[in-house]
Enzyme design. Structure first.
Site, PDB file in Angstrom:
ATOM      1  N   GLU A 213       0.783  -1.254   0.000  1.00  0.00           N
ATOM      2  CA  GLU A 213       0.000   0.000   0.000  1.00  0.00           C
ATOM      3  C   GLU A 213       0.808   1.294   0.000  1.00  0.00           C
ATOM      4  OE1 GLU A 213      -2.709  -0.423   3.338  1.00  0.00           O
ATOM      5  OE2 GLU A 213      -3.711  -2.150   2.454  1.00  0.00           O
TER       6      GLU A 213
ATOM      7  N   GLU B  10      -6.391 -10.881  -0.769  1.00  0.00           N
ATOM      8  CA  GLU B  10      -7.186 -10.639   0.459  1.00  0.00           C
ATOM      9  C   GLU B  10      -8.669 -10.578   0.115  1.00  0.00           C
ATOM     10  OE1 GLU B  10      -5.745  -7.238   2.685  1.00  0.00           O
ATOM     11  OE2 GLU B  10      -3.658  -7.630   2.161  1.00  0.00           O
TER      12      GLU B  10
HETATM   13  C1  HAH Z   1      -5.642  -4.544   4.176  1.00  0.00           C
HETATM   14  N1  HAH Z   1      -5.726  -3.145   4.023  1.00  0.00           N
HETATM   15  C2  HAH Z   1      -4.296  -4.974   4.748  1.00  0.00           C
HETATM   16  O1  HAH Z   1      -3.400  -5.306   3.705  1.00  0.00           O
HETATM   17  C3  HAH Z   1      -4.407  -6.151   5.708  1.00  0.00           C
HETATM   18  O2  HAH Z   1      -3.151  -6.365   6.286  1.00  0.00           O
HETATM   19  C4  HAH Z   1      -5.426  -5.877   6.788  1.00  0.00           C
HETATM   20  O3  HAH Z   1      -5.498  -6.963   7.701  1.00  0.00           O
HETATM   21  C5  HAH Z   1      -6.727  -5.609   6.157  1.00  0.00           C
HETATM   22  C6  HAH Z   1      -6.783  -5.003   4.965  1.00  0.00           C
HETATM   23  C7  HAH Z   1      -6.913  -2.664   3.394  1.00  0.00           C
HETATM   24  C8  HAH Z   1      -7.340  -1.295   3.742  1.00  0.00           C
HETATM   25  C9  HAH Z   1      -7.029  -0.663   4.946  1.00  0.00           C
HETATM   26  O4  HAH Z   1      -6.315  -1.280   5.889  1.00  0.00           O
HETATM   27  C10 HAH Z   1      -7.455   0.661   5.195  1.00  0.00           C
HETATM   28  C11 HAH Z   1      -8.180   1.311   4.265  1.00  0.00           C
HETATM   29  C12 HAH Z   1      -8.523   0.666   3.091  1.00  0.00           C
HETATM   30  C13 HAH Z   1      -8.090  -0.610   2.847  1.00  0.00           C
END
Ligand code: HAH
Length: 334
Positions: free
Chosen positions: A134, A241
């Site tokens: 990200e 995911e």
């Molecule tokens: C994901 N982010 C992460 O990669 C993962 O490690 C986590 O457990 C859940 C989702 C997605 C995300 C976020 O954390 C915040 C805003 C939008 C999307």
């Protein structure tokens, strides 16, 4: 006695690995589901930097070791998640002894040490790593996300992370992973970043499409275009995911005790279309991982609305296959 149902890992054995994210609780509560249906696992939180190295030099591998032994015992592959991320990263990483922000060299050295220690511990036991998670900005007028990593180390931290991971395990395939990966504007930025890494001969092997989608968006066309574009760089794609929220992003309602019939019908159709698409791209897609296993537990029950239950998977709260499961496994012949 319970009737045997098809196994996802068998149904897709010639296409891609089928994975589930687990955590220190679901590893036990969903054990049967995970070991019968899936052939890959990912740690939901247990391999993130704040969990593995809460204090500088003090690693805690208890839960991640448990997860990897579980995988070995049950013949499951492991997807490693994640080495460098702006979230769930311990604060000491960015601070010196007097609490001021650390300088570039020191931060990069800490990053290298973290990656080396973690990747070499699981060498040849993790088939792919999310090396960088990200770093692309969501704002249309920004390229890279503003973060302490970027501010303190400059954008070279990205390529350096891949080099360090590659040195520690030359056999693992290394991924850049992100969400909203099918949105045309963000997609093009991810493409630009990854292409520039490849031009610099950085050892990156794939793009992870998180696939936190819902029953309305993104469109199948946008997903397909994103897969095409990433694959055009000669890279692997992994769905890392996946979950299909029953709520659109704008829908903040909290009163539902169960998904409506309409929601489930849309979810079935979308799951069917998506897996048809994934199968069409089986030559580039090497693994499809859900961000959980069954509807009894999902991070979406706390995101984006805290405490609101969601039902995003192929299995219901009692681990029974939903209609979506049958749509996914009933693939047309030939
Ligand atoms: C994901 N982010 C992460 O990669 C993962 O490690 C986590 O457990 C859940 C989702 C997605 C995300 C976020 O954390 C915040 C805003 C939008 C999307």
């Amino acid at each position: 006695m319970k009737k045997e149902i098809p196994r996802l890992k068998e149904v897709f054995k010639d296409d891609f690995k089928i994975g589930a994210a687990v955590n220190k609780w679901t590893l036990h509560s969903a054990k049967d589901l995970v070991t019968t249906q899936f052939n890959s696992i990912t740690a939901e939180n247990e391999m993130k930097p704040e969990m593995l190295q809460p204090e500088e030099g003090e690693f805690d591998f208890d839960y991640s070791d448990q997860l990897v032994s579980f995988a070995n015992e049950h013949n499951l592959g492991v997807r490693g998640h994640t080495l460098v991320w702006h979230n769930q990263c311990p604060n000491w990483m960015f601070k010196n002894e007097s609490g001021q922000t650390v300088d570039r060299e020191r931060l990069l050295k800490r990053m290298d040490q973290h990656i080396e220690t973690v990747v070499s511990r699981y060498v040849n036991q993790v088939y792919s790593w999310d090396v960088v998670n990200e770093v692309i900005a969501d704002e249309e007028d920004r390229f890279l996300r503003q973060s302490q990593w970027l501010e303190l180390a400059g954008e070279e931290f990205i390529e350096r992370a891949f080099h360090t991971a590659n040195k520690a395990d030359p056999n693992a395939t290394l991924f850049y992973n992100d969400y909203n990966e099918s949105d045309p504007i963000k997609r093009d930025k991810i493409y630009k970043l990854v292409k520039s890494l490849l031009e610099k001969k950085v050892p990156i092997h794939g793009v992870g499409m998180q696939a936190h989608w819902n029953i309305h968006t993104p469109s199948i066309e946008h997903i397909q275009q994103a897969i095409e574009l990433y694959a055009s760089l000669g890279l692997e794609v992994q769905i890392t995911e996946m979950d299909l929220s029953v709520f659109s992003w704008e829908d903040k309602r909290t009163d539902l005790l169960a998904p409506t019939k309409e929601m489930l019908a849309l979810q079935e159709r979308r799951y069917e279309q998506m897996f048809n698409l994934f199968r069409e791209y089986r030559d580039v897609i090497s693994s499809v991982t859900f961000w959980g296993g069954a509807d009894d537990y999902t991070w979406l029950s706390n995101f984006p609305v805290k405490g609101r239950k969601n039902w995003p998977f192929l299995f219901d709260e009692y681990f029974n296959p939903k209609q979506s499961f049958w749509k996914v496994v009933q693939k047309s012949e030939g």
